[in-house]
Design a protein around this motif. Structure first.
Motif, PDB file in Angstrom:
ATOM      1  N   ILE A  19     -54.413 -80.479  34.807  1.00 37.78           N
ATOM      2  CA  ILE A  19     -54.255 -81.920  35.005  1.00 37.78           C
ATOM      3  C   ILE A  19     -52.797 -82.274  34.737  1.00 37.78           C
ATOM      4  CG2 ILE A  19     -55.076 -84.214  34.363  1.00 37.78           C
ATOM      5  CD1 ILE A  19     -57.522 -82.787  33.069  1.00 37.78           C
ATOM      6  N   ASN A  20     -52.120 -82.849  35.740  1.00 33.82           N
ATOM      7  CA  ASN A  20     -50.740 -83.281  35.542  1.00 33.82           C
ATOM      8  C   ASN A  20     -50.514 -84.622  36.235  1.00 33.82           C
ATOM      9  OD1 ASN A  20     -50.352 -82.755  38.324  1.00 33.82           O
ATOM     10  ND2 ASN A  20     -49.581 -80.678  37.925  1.00 33.82           N
ATOM     11  N   GLU A  21     -49.229 -85.005  36.358  1.00 33.09           N
ATOM     12  CA  GLU A  21     -48.930 -86.319  36.935  1.00 33.09           C
ATOM     13  C   GLU A  21     -49.334 -86.439  38.398  1.00 33.09           C
ATOM     14  OE1 GLU A  21     -45.369 -83.657  37.496  1.00 33.09           O
ATOM     15  OE2 GLU A  21     -46.798 -84.123  35.880  1.00 33.09           O
ATOM     16  N   PRO A  33     -54.480 -89.178  41.011  1.00 34.69           N
ATOM     17  CA  PRO A  33     -54.395 -89.868  39.706  1.00 34.69           C
ATOM     18  C   PRO A  33     -55.119 -91.205  39.656  1.00 34.69           C
ATOM     19  CG  PRO A  33     -52.272 -88.928  40.301  1.00 34.69           C
ATOM     20  CD  PRO A  33     -53.158 -88.771  41.512  1.00 34.69           C
ATOM     21  N   GLN A  41     -57.747 -92.393  32.443  1.00 29.47           N
ATOM     22  CA  GLN A  41     -56.619 -91.919  31.637  1.00 29.47           C
ATOM     23  C   GLN A  41     -57.081 -91.103  30.440  1.00 29.47           C
ATOM     24  OE1 GLN A  41     -54.006 -94.701  29.175  1.00 29.47           O
ATOM     25  NE2 GLN A  41     -52.651 -94.278  30.934  1.00 29.47           N
ATOM     26  N   GLU A  42     -58.083 -91.601  29.723  1.00 28.22           N
ATOM     27  CA  GLU A  42     -58.528 -90.933  28.507  1.00 28.22           C
ATOM     28  C   GLU A  42     -59.172 -89.583  28.821  1.00 28.22           C
ATOM     29  OE1 GLU A  42     -61.462 -91.655  24.629  1.00 28.22           O
ATOM     30  OE2 GLU A  42     -61.292 -93.193  26.183  1.00 28.22           O
ATOM     31  N   TRP A  63     -58.401 -87.309  30.851  1.00 26.23           N
ATOM     32  CA  TRP A  63     -58.197 -86.737  32.184  1.00 26.23           C
ATOM     33  C   TRP A  63     -56.836 -87.065  32.776  1.00 26.23           C
ATOM     34  CZ3 TRP A  63     -61.687 -83.221  33.787  1.00 26.23           C
ATOM     35  CH2 TRP A  63     -62.922 -83.201  33.126  1.00 26.23           C
ATOM     36  N   ASN A  64     -56.003 -87.763  32.025  1.00 27.04           N
ATOM     37  CA  ASN A  64     -54.606 -88.003  32.409  1.00 27.04           C
ATOM     38  C   ASN A  64     -54.452 -88.733  33.741  1.00 27.04           C
ATOM     39  OD1 ASN A  64     -51.887 -87.780  31.637  1.00 27.04           O
ATOM     40  ND2 ASN A  64     -51.558 -86.080  33.058  1.00 27.04           N
ATOM     41  N   SER A 123     -54.450 -92.375  36.169  1.00 22.89           N
ATOM     42  CA  SER A 123     -53.727 -93.647  36.066  1.00 22.89           C
ATOM     43  C   SER A 123     -54.648 -94.830  35.816  1.00 22.89           C
ATOM     44  CB  SER A 123     -52.913 -93.881  37.342  1.00 22.89           C
ATOM     45  OG  SER A 123     -53.768 -93.975  38.479  1.00 22.89           O
ATOM     46  N   GLN A 157     -56.769 -96.968  33.570  1.00 23.78           N
ATOM     47  CA  GLN A 157     -56.977 -97.225  32.144  1.00 23.78           C
ATOM     48  C   GLN A 157     -58.397 -97.752  31.920  1.00 23.78           C
ATOM     49  OE1 GLN A 157     -53.735 -99.334  30.186  1.00 23.78           O
ATOM     50  NE2 GLN A 157     -52.333 -98.709  31.817  1.00 23.78           N
TER      51      GLN A 157
END
Length: 360
Positions: A235-237, A261, A266-267, A269-270, A272, A274
């Motif tokens: 998992i990245n940007e 994303p 977000q929590e 799993w990175n 976008s 929220q």
């Protein structure tokens, strides 16, 4: 800004084509199964006479794609497919898919946010998030009912051509394992009664202590289920990927990305989004979203003949393209542009159709 509501069904097609034509051999197997369930005198075997006929909900479930899923699972053996379908029809009745497992039944189990639907992967598959850390000390039948209910709702939210769901399990902050019995029962239900419905199972932050537990479960998984498992995905940007190699090779034209994303929370799993689970806001919205979509699909199915073997593709394309303006009147009767014919009203009353949550 926090998000508390489920995301709507994507309108894009995800490059999915309509069902392709079957080979002559496979078409013969399909025709055999279809003929069996559409016979005028058909009755479910080993069921009391007054309950032996298929209900409207069951005919709705027995779609073209449903028959094909079971056929593929049996390597196109028509007799075995018929047996498995009839066993599953009985199981759905016994488990209470159509009458017992209601939003009211499973809601007490859902208040902590241990399982919820949010977002879609790059193939349009609805995502079910599961947090083992939020599972109560005592796992109950209702835990299983909640998971089945969530899966049925995921089916409601599948667009045209989408037949599988994505499961995202986050073991972060989890100090306990689900019981072996619960996992074994869940596997049995998935493999027996939901063939070809699990598209991908992503397990994040898996502690090494759980490796032995997973190893114990592997012998009970069929090869098809095993290949769907991805442990500790990358998992990245840029989103979520199966492997480091996929993540490193990714570019705008690549198809290796599993989640974008903006379709991930977000929590843990990175993503976008929220997203914060607020039961009082989320639950009502999910129930309403699924009921409205379900009602729209049922109107289309009814207009197409309301019988076994209608294509989910055709129904969902019609709903997507808004060719039918469906809603439920104050008495719970389905209407199109506010009207039902006298014959349709009579049929609904005689069949006692309950459209809260029929399920494919």
């Amino acid at each position: 800004m926090s998000v508390h509501l489920p995301l709507p069904v994507p309108t894009r097609s995800h490059e999915i084509a309509p069902p392709s034509a079957l080979s002559e051999k496979n078409q013969t197997s399909y025709d055999c199964v279809l003929e069996h369930f559409t016979a005028v005198d058909y009755s479910l075997p080993n069921v009391s006479q007054e309950k032996a006929a298929l209900t409207v909900d069951e005919k709705f479930w027995l779609s073209y794609e449903c028959l094909l899923r079971f056929l593929r699972a049996t390597n196109w053996n028509a007799d075995t497919t018929i047996k498995r379908l009839e066993d599953t029809l009985k199981w759905r009745r016994e488990f209470g898919i159509y009458d017992k497992i209601t939003p009211e039944c499973v809601e007490p189990e859902a208040t902590t946010g241990k399982a919820f639907l949010f977002g879609y992967d790059t193939r349009g598959r609805p995502a079910i998030y599961v947090s083992p850390s939020k599972v109560g000390a005592e796992e109950s039948l209702r835990t299983m009912q909640l998971m089945v209910w969530m899966a049925e709702r995921a089916f409601d939210l599948m667009g045209p051509g989408v037949e599988t769901l994505a499961l995202l399990v986050d073991y972060a902050d989890s100090t306990k394992n689900p019981t072996f019995g619960l996992c074994r029962s869940t596997l049995d239900i998935i493999q027996t009664h939901y063939p070809e419905r699990l598209g991908l199972a992503l397990v994040a932050h898996l502690p090494w202590l759980l490796n032995a537990f997973i190893a114990l479960l592997m012998p009970f998984m069929d090869p098809y289920t095993r290949q769907k498992l991805v442990f500790n995905p990358v998992i990245n940007e840029n989103g979520l990927f199966r492997t480091t190699a996929d993540a490193e090779a990714w570019d705008a034209d690549s198809i290796s990305r599993v989640f974008e994303p903006d379709q991930l929370i977000q929590e843990g799993w990175n993503g976008s989004q929220q997203f914060t689970y607020s039961h009082c806001l989320y639950w009502e919205a999910l129930v309403k979203l699924c009921e409205e979509r379900r009602s729209s699909m049922f109107v289309v199915w009814h207009r197409m003949g309301g019988k076994v073997g209608i294509k989910e593709w055709d129904v969902k394309v019609a709903v997507r393209d808004e060719t039918v303006d469906a809603h439920v009147d104050v008495d719970g009767a389905l209407t199109e542009s506010g009207q039902l014919s006298h014959e349709e009203v009579a049929a609904k009353q005689s069949l006692s159709i309950d459209l809260s949550f029929p399920a494919y």
